[in-house]
Design a protein around this motif. Structure first.
Motif, mmCIF file in Angstrom:
data_model
loop_
_atom_site.group_PDB
_atom_site.id
_atom_site.type_symbol
_atom_site.label_atom_id
_atom_site.label_comp_id
_atom_site.label_asym_id
_atom_site.label_seq_id
_atom_site.Cartn_x
_atom_site.Cartn_y
_atom_site.Cartn_z
ATOM 1 N N TYR A 28 0.835 -1.203 0.000
ATOM 2 C CA TYR A 28 0.000 0.000 0.000
ATOM 3 C C TYR A 28 0.865 1.247 0.000
ATOM 4 O O TYR A 28 1.996 1.224 0.456
ATOM 5 C CB TYR A 28 -0.867 0.083 1.268
ATOM 6 C CG TYR A 28 -1.744 -1.096 1.550
ATOM 7 C CD1 TYR A 28 -2.599 -1.609 0.590
ATOM 8 C CD2 TYR A 28 -1.731 -1.690 2.806
ATOM 9 C CE1 TYR A 28 -3.426 -2.683 0.875
ATOM 10 C CE2 TYR A 28 -2.554 -2.773 3.094
ATOM 11 C CZ TYR A 28 -3.390 -3.255 2.120
ATOM 12 O OH TYR A 28 -4.196 -4.312 2.408
ATOM 13 N N ARG A 29 0.322 2.347 -0.475
ATOM 14 C CA ARG A 29 0.927 3.670 -0.282
ATOM 15 C C ARG A 29 0.109 4.333 0.799
ATOM 16 O O ARG A 29 -1.101 4.510 0.651
ATOM 17 C CB ARG A 29 0.863 4.506 -1.560
ATOM 18 C CG ARG A 29 1.769 4.050 -2.666
ATOM 19 C CD ARG A 29 3.217 3.988 -2.313
ATOM 20 N NE ARG A 29 3.919 5.227 -2.560
ATOM 21 C CZ ARG A 29 5.028 5.554 -1.911
ATOM 22 N NH1 ARG A 29 5.509 4.762 -0.990
ATOM 23 N NH2 ARG A 29 5.638 6.657 -2.185
ATOM 24 N N LEU A 30 0.752 4.670 1.916
ATOM 25 C CA LEU A 30 0.056 5.328 3.014
ATOM 26 C C LEU A 30 0.164 6.840 2.856
ATOM 27 O O LEU A 30 1.182 7.351 2.391
ATOM 28 C CB LEU A 30 0.638 4.879 4.354
ATOM 29 C CG LEU A 30 0.101 3.541 4.868
ATOM 30 C CD1 LEU A 30 0.474 2.383 3.982
ATOM 31 C CD2 LEU A 30 0.552 3.283 6.276
ATOM 32 N N ARG A 31 -0.889 7.534 3.234
ATOM 33 C CA ARG A 31 -0.962 8.996 3.127
ATOM 34 C C ARG A 31 -0.812 9.590 4.524
ATOM 35 O O ARG A 31 -1.610 9.329 5.415
ATOM 36 C CB ARG A 31 -2.311 9.395 2.513
ATOM 37 C CG ARG A 31 -2.544 10.873 2.375
ATOM 38 C CD ARG A 31 -3.911 11.170 1.764
ATOM 39 N NE ARG A 31 -4.997 10.338 2.250
ATOM 40 C CZ ARG A 31 -5.691 10.584 3.375
ATOM 41 N NH1 ARG A 31 -5.414 11.622 4.117
ATOM 42 N NH2 ARG A 31 -6.676 9.776 3.731
ATOM 43 N N ARG A 32 0.206 10.415 4.706
ATOM 44 C CA ARG A 32 0.472 11.000 6.023
ATOM 45 C C ARG A 32 -0.292 12.303 6.225
ATOM 46 O O ARG A 32 -0.393 13.123 5.319
ATOM 47 C CB ARG A 32 1.960 11.265 6.187
ATOM 48 C CG ARG A 32 2.775 10.006 6.243
ATOM 49 C CD ARG A 32 4.205 10.362 6.563
ATOM 50 N NE ARG A 32 5.086 9.237 6.390
ATOM 51 C CZ ARG A 32 6.101 8.971 7.193
ATOM 52 N NH1 ARG A 32 6.367 9.760 8.210
ATOM 53 N NH2 ARG A 32 6.874 7.944 6.963
ATOM 54 N N GLU A 33 -0.808 12.448 7.441
ATOM 55 C CA GLU A 33 -1.496 13.675 7.869
ATOM 56 C C GLU A 33 -1.280 13.832 9.363
ATOM 57 O O GLU A 33 -0.922 12.877 10.048
ATOM 58 C CB GLU A 33 -3.005 13.573 7.634
ATOM 59 C CG GLU A 33 -3.453 13.679 6.210
ATOM 60 C CD GLU A 33 -4.971 13.692 6.094
ATOM 61 O OE1 GLU A 33 -5.646 14.216 7.013
ATOM 62 O OE2 GLU A 33 -5.471 13.175 5.096
#
Length: 123
Positions: A28-33
């Motif tokens: 997966y590509r995780l999206r950081r916030e």
């Protein structure tokens, strides 16, 4: 009937290490916030799809542990996923087990010390 779980958060101590682990093991590509002051890395989410999605979460209220709720990640090939997890330093806590028509399960310890389960369909 809908699935009652809509979101999960996996506690982490080291966000960079955890993101590398989950991206390498699951692809997966995780999206950081940052949410309410807490660093998070979100798994992909398919609105209207089945199942739940969630995030890795770091902060004073997030403590990695092997005890407590167990999350099952659906994978296409449990052997390949276990091999990628081992290559990333994961400990296999429960080796691949055939559970009949439902397929296979296994459990690993992630990079942060959490117990994570894998589920795969029959071949």
């Amino acid at each position: 009937m809908i699935n009652p779980v809509v979101h999960f958060e996996i506690p982490v101590e080291d966000m960079d290490r955890a993101v590398r682990f989950y991206e390498a093991v699951f692809g997966y590509r995780l999206r950081r916030e940052t949410v309410d002051g807490y660093p998070m890395a979100f798994f992909p989410r398919a609105d209207g799809g089945t199942g739940a999605s969630g995030a890795l979460a770091k902060g004073d209220v997030y403590k990695p542990a092997k005890a407590g709720p167990l999350l099952y990640f659906d994978v296409a090939d449990i052997d390949e996923t276990l091999a990628r997890a081992s290559a990333q330093g994961a400990t296999i806590l429960y080796p691949k087990k055939d559970i009949g028509e439902a397929g296979y399960v296994a459990e690993i310890e992630d990079s942060e010390g959490n117990r994570i389960a894998l589920s795969a369909p029959r071949d």
